[in-house]
Design an enzyme around this catalytic site. Structure first.
Site, mmCIF file in Angstrom:
data_model
loop_
_atom_site.group_PDB
_atom_site.id
_atom_site.type_symbol
_atom_site.label_atom_id
_atom_site.label_comp_id
_atom_site.label_asym_id
_atom_site.label_seq_id
_atom_site.Cartn_x
_atom_site.Cartn_y
_atom_site.Cartn_z
ATOM 1 N N ASP A 73 -4.404 -82.529 78.567
ATOM 2 C CA ASP A 73 -3.538 -81.419 78.204
ATOM 3 C C ASP A 73 -4.413 -80.163 78.398
ATOM 4 O OD1 ASP A 73 -1.480 -79.871 76.933
ATOM 5 O OD2 ASP A 73 -2.714 -79.878 75.120
ATOM 6 N N LEU A 74 -3.791 -78.995 78.467
ATOM 7 C CA LEU A 74 -4.581 -77.778 78.701
ATOM 8 C C LEU A 74 -4.807 -76.958 77.413
ATOM 9 C CD1 LEU A 74 -5.865 -75.653 80.651
ATOM 10 C CD2 LEU A 74 -3.573 -74.691 80.901
ATOM 11 N N ASP A 75 -3.701 -76.415 76.895
ATOM 12 C CA ASP A 75 -3.796 -75.517 75.730
ATOM 13 C C ASP A 75 -4.293 -76.269 74.501
ATOM 14 O OD1 ASP A 75 -2.672 -73.222 77.078
ATOM 15 O OD2 ASP A 75 -0.716 -74.173 76.918
ATOM 16 N N THR A 121 -6.431 -71.785 74.010
ATOM 17 C CA THR A 121 -5.291 -70.872 74.154
ATOM 18 C C THR A 121 -4.232 -71.107 73.087
ATOM 19 O OG1 THR A 121 -4.697 -72.433 75.865
ATOM 20 C CG2 THR A 121 -5.410 -70.259 76.599
ATOM 21 N N LYS A 171 3.148 -76.641 69.052
ATOM 22 C CA LYS A 171 2.119 -77.059 70.008
ATOM 23 C C LYS A 171 2.669 -78.138 70.943
ATOM 24 C CE LYS A 171 -2.012 -75.996 67.301
ATOM 25 N NZ LYS A 171 -3.158 -76.554 66.592
ATOM 26 N N ARG A 188 8.312 -73.504 76.156
ATOM 27 C CA ARG A 188 8.568 -72.141 75.682
ATOM 28 C C ARG A 188 9.986 -72.030 75.102
ATOM 29 N NH1 ARG A 188 7.570 -67.902 80.311
ATOM 30 N NH2 ARG A 188 5.882 -69.358 80.687
ATOM 31 N N SER A 215 0.245 -80.597 81.495
ATOM 32 C CA SER A 215 0.489 -79.507 80.538
ATOM 33 C C SER A 215 1.942 -79.036 80.574
ATOM 34 C CB SER A 215 -0.428 -78.329 80.888
ATOM 35 O OG SER A 215 -0.019 -77.168 80.215
ATOM 36 N N ALA A 216 2.437 -78.593 79.421
ATOM 37 C CA ALA A 216 3.797 -78.041 79.343
ATOM 38 C C ALA A 216 3.844 -76.605 79.849
ATOM 39 C CB ALA A 216 4.273 -78.079 77.897
ATOM 40 N N SER A 217 2.685 -76.009 80.039
ATOM 41 C CA SER A 217 2.645 -74.584 80.332
ATOM 42 C C SER A 217 2.977 -74.230 81.779
ATOM 43 C CB SER A 217 1.249 -74.030 80.015
ATOM 44 O OG SER A 217 1.180 -72.678 80.416
ATOM 45 N N LYS A 218 3.738 -73.153 81.908
ATOM 46 C CA LYS A 218 4.027 -72.630 83.249
ATOM 47 C C LYS A 218 2.910 -71.697 83.710
ATOM 48 C CE LYS A 218 8.951 -73.237 83.084
ATOM 49 N NZ LYS A 218 10.293 -72.747 83.075
ATOM 50 N N ASN A 219 1.988 -71.417 82.805
ATOM 51 C CA ASN A 219 0.846 -70.544 83.131
ATOM 52 C C ASN A 219 -0.426 -71.342 83.419
ATOM 53 O OD1 ASN A 219 2.245 -67.994 82.520
ATOM 54 N ND2 ASN A 219 2.234 -68.727 80.408
ATOM 55 N N LYS A 251 7.440 -82.480 76.308
ATOM 56 C CA LYS A 251 6.837 -83.418 75.362
ATOM 57 C C LYS A 251 7.600 -83.301 74.040
ATOM 58 C CE LYS A 251 2.282 -82.359 77.326
ATOM 59 N NZ LYS A 251 1.012 -81.665 77.127
ATOM 60 N N GLU A 260 -5.116 -84.971 74.048
ATOM 61 C CA GLU A 260 -4.056 -84.101 73.529
ATOM 62 C C GLU A 260 -4.399 -83.493 72.172
ATOM 63 O OE1 GLU A 260 -1.269 -82.573 73.361
ATOM 64 O OE2 GLU A 260 -0.376 -83.036 75.281
ATOM 65 N N ASP A 261 -3.956 -82.255 71.936
ATOM 66 C CA ASP A 261 -4.155 -81.643 70.610
ATOM 67 C C ASP A 261 -2.853 -81.518 69.832
ATOM 68 O OD1 ASP A 261 -3.054 -79.583 72.254
ATOM 69 O OD2 ASP A 261 -3.681 -78.123 70.756
HETATM 70 C C1 BG6 Z 1 1.886 -75.929 75.778
HETATM 71 C C2 BG6 Z 1 1.546 -75.200 74.501
HETATM 72 O O1 BG6 Z 1 0.712 -76.361 76.387
HETATM 73 O O2 BG6 Z 1 2.594 -75.090 76.667
HETATM 74 C C3 BG6 Z 1 2.813 -74.624 73.877
HETATM 75 O O3 BG6 Z 1 0.935 -76.079 73.592
HETATM 76 C C4 BG6 Z 1 3.537 -73.765 74.894
HETATM 77 O O4 BG6 Z 1 2.453 -73.871 72.747
HETATM 78 C C5 BG6 Z 1 3.820 -74.565 76.162
HETATM 79 O O5 BG6 Z 1 4.770 -73.304 74.360
HETATM 80 C C6 BG6 Z 1 4.496 -73.737 77.244
HETATM 81 O O6 BG6 Z 1 3.577 -72.796 77.711
HETATM 82 P P1 BG6 Z 1 3.906 -71.485 78.534
HETATM 83 O O7 BG6 Z 1 2.554 -70.935 78.874
HETATM 84 O O8 BG6 Z 1 4.665 -71.909 79.760
HETATM 85 O O9 BG6 Z 1 4.723 -70.606 77.666
HETATM 86 MG MG MG Z 2 -2.021 -78.551 73.747
#
Ligand code: BG6
Ligand code: MG
Length: 218
Positions: free
Chosen positions: A9-11, A17, A45, A49, A114-118, A145, A169-170
């Site tokens: 996982d990333l964040d 982050t 977590k 988003r 990771s769930a993040s788009k960033n 997730k 994972e955190d």
């Molecule tokens: C996950 C984070 O990795 O990514 C969440 O733990 C976050 O807190 C999710 O909402 C989506 O990330 P982002 O950067 O696309 O808003």
């Molecule tokens: Mg995480």
């Protein structure tokens, strides 16, 4: 001995982050008159988003229009990205490079889930974009997730069976996703929060070379 796939996982696992997500959501919630606790933040977590904002609105018993929803998500992300823009290599969490290097050296698979788009933007900031054999992030999945989609796609991209994958994972949602995917789940963080994980470590400094070796050989 079959090759293992290590999915990170990333964040909150590779970089801290999670604290920026918390600060940005906290400010956003405050702007619409909602407050939430550190305990409630655990539920944000790992989740997408969209799902995060839905939860915050539910906590505040608030209903808003679709347009407002989109605006608020944008606002949160803009604030989050202002923190990200300041990031550098020093924000990689302790011993993450050691673990990544050992995995690569022992020729095992390594992926990001990771769930993040960033995600790519952050990896670039901390100079880790090039280390993964596969990257699956919030742009590649339709189900957040605790759905296992992100990790199953990671295993598929590595061409390694889910039961030969190990997830770091955190988040509670992420541990549940790894468990449903039939992968070994390793919680990084608080043992009371992450008790559903197969193994739990406070951080990577506690993860010994011997344990890593055991995971590879099992
Ligand atoms: C996950 C984070 O990795 O990514 C969440 O733990 C976050 O807190 C999710 O909402 C989506 O990330 P982002 O950067 O696309 O808003
Ligand atoms: Mg995480």
């Amino acid at each position: 001995m079959s090759k293992k796939g290590f999915i990170f996982d990333l964040d909150g696992v590779i970089v801290d982050t999670a604290k920026y997500h918390f600060l940005a959501w906290k400010a956003l919630a405050k702007s619409i008159g909602i407050d939430f606790s550190v305990e409630q933040n655990e539920q944000l977590k790992g989740v997408s988003r969209v799902r995060s904002l839905e939860k915050i609105l539910a906590w505040g018993n608030k209903t808003i229009s679709n347009e407002q929803f989109t605006t608020l998500m944008q606002k949160k992300n803009d604030e989050y990205l202002s923190y990200i823009s300041q990031m550098g290599e020093s924000e990689v969490l302790p011993d993450v490079p050691r673990i990544i290097n050992s995995i690569i050296k022992s020729k095992q698979g390594i992926a990001l889930g990771s769930a993040s788009k960033n995600a790519r933007q952050i990896l670039k900031k901390v100079s880790l974009l090039g280390v993964f054999d596969a990257i699956v992030d919030g742009n590649d999945v339709t189900k957040a997730k605790p759905d296992p989609e992100v990790f199953l796609k990671g295993a598929e991209a590595l061409d390694i069976k889910p039961e030969h994958c190990i997830v770091f994972e955190d988040s509670v949602a992420g541990i549940q996703a790894a468990n449903v995917a039939n992968m070994i789940s390793i919680g990084i963080g608080d043992k009371d929060v992450l008790h559903e994980a197969d193994y739990i470590y406070k951080d990577f400094t506690e993860l010994s070379p011997e344990f890593l070796e055991t995971l590879i050989k099992r």
